[in-house]
Every structure is written in C-alpha cells, then in structure tokens.
Scaffold this active site. Structure first.
Site, PDB file in Angstrom:
ATOM      1  N   GLY A  13       0.982  -1.133  -0.098  1.00  0.00           N
ATOM      2  CA  GLY A  13      -0.012   0.047   0.042  1.00  0.00           C
ATOM      3  C   GLY A  13       0.904   1.232  -0.056  1.00  0.00           C
ATOM      4  N   TYR A 157     -13.170  -3.963  10.698  1.00  0.00           N
ATOM      5  CA  TYR A 157     -11.845  -3.219  10.484  1.00  0.00           C
ATOM      6  C   TYR A 157     -11.143  -3.307  12.058  1.00  0.00           C
ATOM      7  CZ  TYR A 157      -8.633   0.723   9.984  1.00  0.00           C
ATOM      8  OH  TYR A 157      -7.501   1.502   9.928  1.00  0.00           O
ATOM      9  N   LYS A 161      -7.789  -5.257  12.692  1.00  0.00           N
ATOM     10  CA  LYS A 161      -6.405  -4.771  13.486  1.00  0.00           C
ATOM     11  C   LYS A 161      -6.194  -5.268  14.655  1.00  0.00           C
ATOM     12  CE  LYS A 161      -5.881  -1.843  10.011  1.00  0.00           C
ATOM     13  NZ  LYS A 161      -4.667  -1.904   9.345  1.00  0.00           N
TER      14      LYS A 161
HETATM   15  P1  NAP Z   1      -5.327   4.942   2.048  1.00  0.00           P
HETATM   16  O1  NAP Z   1      -4.829   6.213   2.225  1.00  0.00           O
HETATM   17  O2  NAP Z   1      -6.523   4.463   2.037  1.00  0.00           O
HETATM   18  O3  NAP Z   1      -4.084   4.103   1.377  1.00  0.00           O
HETATM   19  C1  NAP Z   1      -4.302   2.850   1.277  1.00  0.00           C
HETATM   20  C2  NAP Z   1      -3.095   1.982   0.378  1.00  0.00           C
HETATM   21  O4  NAP Z   1      -3.301   0.726   0.547  1.00  0.00           O
HETATM   22  C3  NAP Z   1      -3.163   2.487  -0.878  1.00  0.00           C
HETATM   23  O5  NAP Z   1      -1.772   2.353  -1.428  1.00  0.00           O
HETATM   24  C4  NAP Z   1      -3.904   1.165  -1.597  1.00  0.00           C
HETATM   25  O6  NAP Z   1      -3.344   0.973  -3.010  1.00  0.00           O
HETATM   26  C5  NAP Z   1      -3.498  -0.035  -0.699  1.00  0.00           C
HETATM   27  N1  NAP Z   1      -4.272  -1.267  -0.749  1.00  0.00           N
HETATM   28  C6  NAP Z   1      -5.705  -1.173  -0.452  1.00  0.00           C
HETATM   29  N2  NAP Z   1      -6.225  -2.317  -0.645  1.00  0.00           N
HETATM   30  C7  NAP Z   1      -5.117  -3.305  -1.060  1.00  0.00           C
HETATM   31  C8  NAP Z   1      -4.764  -4.642  -1.618  1.00  0.00           C
HETATM   32  N3  NAP Z   1      -5.923  -5.498  -1.364  1.00  0.00           N
HETATM   33  N4  NAP Z   1      -3.746  -4.826  -1.896  1.00  0.00           N
HETATM   34  C9  NAP Z   1      -2.483  -3.976  -2.086  1.00  0.00           C
HETATM   35  N5  NAP Z   1      -2.672  -2.804  -1.756  1.00  0.00           N
HETATM   36  C10 NAP Z   1      -3.998  -2.124  -1.199  1.00  0.00           C
HETATM   37  O7  NAP Z   1      -4.663   4.455   3.831  1.00  0.00           O
HETATM   38  P2  NAP Z   1      -3.839   5.032   4.930  1.00  0.00           P
HETATM   39  O8  NAP Z   1      -4.756   5.751   5.625  1.00  0.00           O
HETATM   40  O9  NAP Z   1      -2.677   5.567   4.280  1.00  0.00           O
HETATM   41  O10 NAP Z   1      -3.824   3.742   5.795  1.00  0.00           O
HETATM   42  C11 NAP Z   1      -2.652   2.891   5.643  1.00  0.00           C
HETATM   43  C12 NAP Z   1      -2.741   1.776   6.801  1.00  0.00           C
HETATM   44  O11 NAP Z   1      -2.614   2.442   8.187  1.00  0.00           O
HETATM   45  C13 NAP Z   1      -3.970   1.069   6.767  1.00  0.00           C
HETATM   46  O12 NAP Z   1      -3.648  -0.373   6.998  1.00  0.00           O
HETATM   47  C14 NAP Z   1      -4.839   1.576   7.595  1.00  0.00           C
HETATM   48  O13 NAP Z   1      -5.802   0.766   8.293  1.00  0.00           O
HETATM   49  C15 NAP Z   1      -3.897   1.824   8.753  1.00  0.00           C
HETATM   50  N6  NAP Z   1      -4.349   3.193   9.864  1.00  0.00           N
HETATM   51  C16 NAP Z   1      -4.686   4.329   9.268  1.00  0.00           C
HETATM   52  C17 NAP Z   1      -5.083   5.157   9.792  1.00  0.00           C
HETATM   53  C18 NAP Z   1      -5.765   6.426   9.467  1.00  0.00           C
HETATM   54  O14 NAP Z   1      -6.174   7.184  10.148  1.00  0.00           O
HETATM   55  N7  NAP Z   1      -5.389   6.840   8.202  1.00  0.00           N
HETATM   56  C19 NAP Z   1      -5.224   4.713  11.325  1.00  0.00           C
HETATM   57  C20 NAP Z   1      -4.970   3.655  11.705  1.00  0.00           C
HETATM   58  C21 NAP Z   1      -4.421   2.945  11.005  1.00  0.00           C
HETATM   59  P3  NAP Z   1      -4.043   1.982  -4.306  1.00  0.00           P
HETATM   60  O15 NAP Z   1      -3.565   3.203  -4.144  1.00  0.00           O
HETATM   61  O16 NAP Z   1      -3.652   0.826  -5.501  1.00  0.00           O
HETATM   62  O17 NAP Z   1      -5.510   1.771  -3.978  1.00  0.00           O
END
Ligand code: NAP
Length: 249
Positions: A13, A157, A161
C-alpha cells in the site's frame, strides 16, 4: 535520521497516504524500495518518483492484491531475485468499509479481514524463508488505535486490526531466534484519503478526544515505523507502539 543504506524494503500500500510516507522515509535513509499497490497507477507512479528523488538506490512497483496468497509469494520471490535480498517488510495495505454491525454484509466483513489481516499473514509467511536464510529481518505491521479500543461502525476493521496485534506478537516469539523482529504501530486518526470522508462535525468531536489536539500526519506514523524497522530498535520485538496523539493510553 535512521540508516537504511544497503537495505531492501517491501512496503505494501505504498502508493498513497501512510504507506507512501513510510516508503519515502525509508528511501531517505538509503533503502531500496519495492512498492506494492492495488490499482491506483497514477498514485503509484508518483510514489516511485518521490522515493527515487529522495535517494532510493533502486525502486520498483509491484501491483498485486495482498489478499491473494499466490500473488504475495510470487512478489516476494521476484523482489528477492531482483534486489538480491529482503531486509524489511512493512504490512501497511489496508481498507476500511464502515458499517453498523446489523447492516454489515458478509462480503464486507470478509474483504476487510482478507486484506487487513490475511494480507499481512500472506506476506509475513512469504518473507520468513528469505529472512531466516539471511539470519535477520524486520517486519512492521500497521494496526490501529481502533484495534485496541474498538469503534462503533468498525466491527470488521477493528477485528482485523486487533488480529494484527496477535499476529505480531506470535511472529515475534516464533522468529526471534532467527534475529527476525516483528512489531506493530497503532496510529490514531491520521490525515489521509482513508479519513478524508469524515464529516466536519465528526472531525471536530474527534479532535476533542485527542490531547495533542490535531490529526496525525502520515509522516508522524512513518517516523515510528522507521524506528521499529531500523537497527536502533535491535532489542525491540513484539512491541505495539501507539502513534495517536494521546487519544488512547
Ligand atoms: P489509504 O490512504 O486509503 O491508502 C491505502 C493504501 O493501501 C493504498 O496504497 C492502496 O493502493 C493500498 N491497498 C488497498 N487495498 C489493497 C490490497 N488489497 N492490496 C494491495 N494494496 C492495497 O490508507 P492510509 O490511511 O494511508 O492507511 C494505511 C494503513 O494504516 C492501513 O492499514 C490503515 O488501516 C492504517 N491506519 C490508518 C489510519 C488513518 O487514520 N488513516 C489510522 C490507523 C491505521 P491503491 O492506491 O492502489 O488503491
């Protein structure tokens, strides 16, 4: 700054948000980068440009679905063949499909578990062989504050996690004797595409629950991930590091 010279890292990702910030931070430290993404080609190309610009000696995109075990195994084999080694795995790819329990569809429950939890298992299992052969490695999993405290509307979710925390601690115990460390970070609310749809009122309410009184940035999380991936954390394994501005202690 952490020193990743001579290291090869696979970040899932990595096209957007936190994953992209992690990839850039690792590259800034001198790592070569294998960048996974799901389908957003334009964002992935932009991430590739950025990691190259900050100094990654080598970088390449790998498009595959982390929920597909065959694709994960194949990608890891390719990375090891093309880069000559694999020292760091960051399981960052994740999705959130928010819905109240009573309305949560079977397929949406399953997809979140498949991507967020099984995806990390698929890649961790795949990298364990080359890392064991190399007698070392660092794995960092992106869990969430929601996996620690739960959240209405995020049953699947949060379960995925929380599962990642169990996976992290078990892998840490199982692979420690081979000098492979496994840790997790639990970000709070981070300003990315994933949280951008939050209505203004919900965002304001959320801010009241965060002692540091702001959303986190992708770079805040990347800093913690880089520490855990680096040799500076050589004696840290099975740890769950909160990066949440104090919203859950
Ligand atoms: P994001 O902006 O939605 O980006 C998600 C990334 O994951 C993108 O690069 C997407 O690729 C990729 N992805 C999604 N499904 C996939 C799959 N099946 N196979 C391979 N790649 C996949 O998310 P983010 O906010 O940066 O979050 C990153 C991580 O941190 C996640 O695990 C999320 O649960 C965790 N997290 C986030 C937050 C928050 O507040 N944002 C808080 C706690 C934890 P594409 O660009 O090609 O779609």
């Amino acid at each position: 700054m952490n020193d990743f010279k001579g290291k090869v890292a696979l970040v899932t990702g990595a096209s957007r948000g936190i994953g992209r910030a992690i990839a850039v931070a690792l590259a800034r430290g001198g790592a070569s980068l294998a960048l996974n993404f799901a389908g957003n080609e334009a964002a992935a190309q932009e991430a590739l440009k950025l990691v190259t610009a900050v100094g990654a000696p080598r970088a390449k995109l790998y498009k595959f679905d982390v929920a597909d075990p065959g694709a994960c195994g194949k990608a890891v084999d390719e990375v090891v063949a093309e880069f000559g080694a694999l020292h760091i795995l960051v399981n960052n790819a994740g999705i959130a499909i928010d819905q109240l329990l009573m309305r949560l569809k079977d397929e949406d429950w399953k997809r979140q578990l498949d991507v967020n939890l099984t995806g990390a298992f698929n890649l961790t299992r795949a990298v364990s062989r080359p890392m064991m052969k190399a007698r070392g490695g660092a794995i960092v999993n992106l869990s969430s504050v929601v996996g620690e405290m739960g959240n209405a509307g995020q049953v699947a979710y949060a379960a995925s996690k929380a599962g990642l925390i169990g996976l992290t601690k078990s892998v840490a115990r199982e692979l420690a004797s081979r000098n492979i460390r496994c840790n997790a970070v639990t970000p709070g609310f981070i300003d990315t595409d994933m949280t951008s749809a939050l209505p203004e009122a919900a965002r304001a309410k959320l801010l009241e629950s965060i002692p540091l009184a702001r959303l986190g940035s992708a770079e805040d999380v990347a800093n913690a991930v880089c520490f855990l991936a680096s040799d500076q954390a050589a004696y840290v394994t099975g740890e769950v590091l909160k990066v949440n501005g104090g919203m859950y202690m």
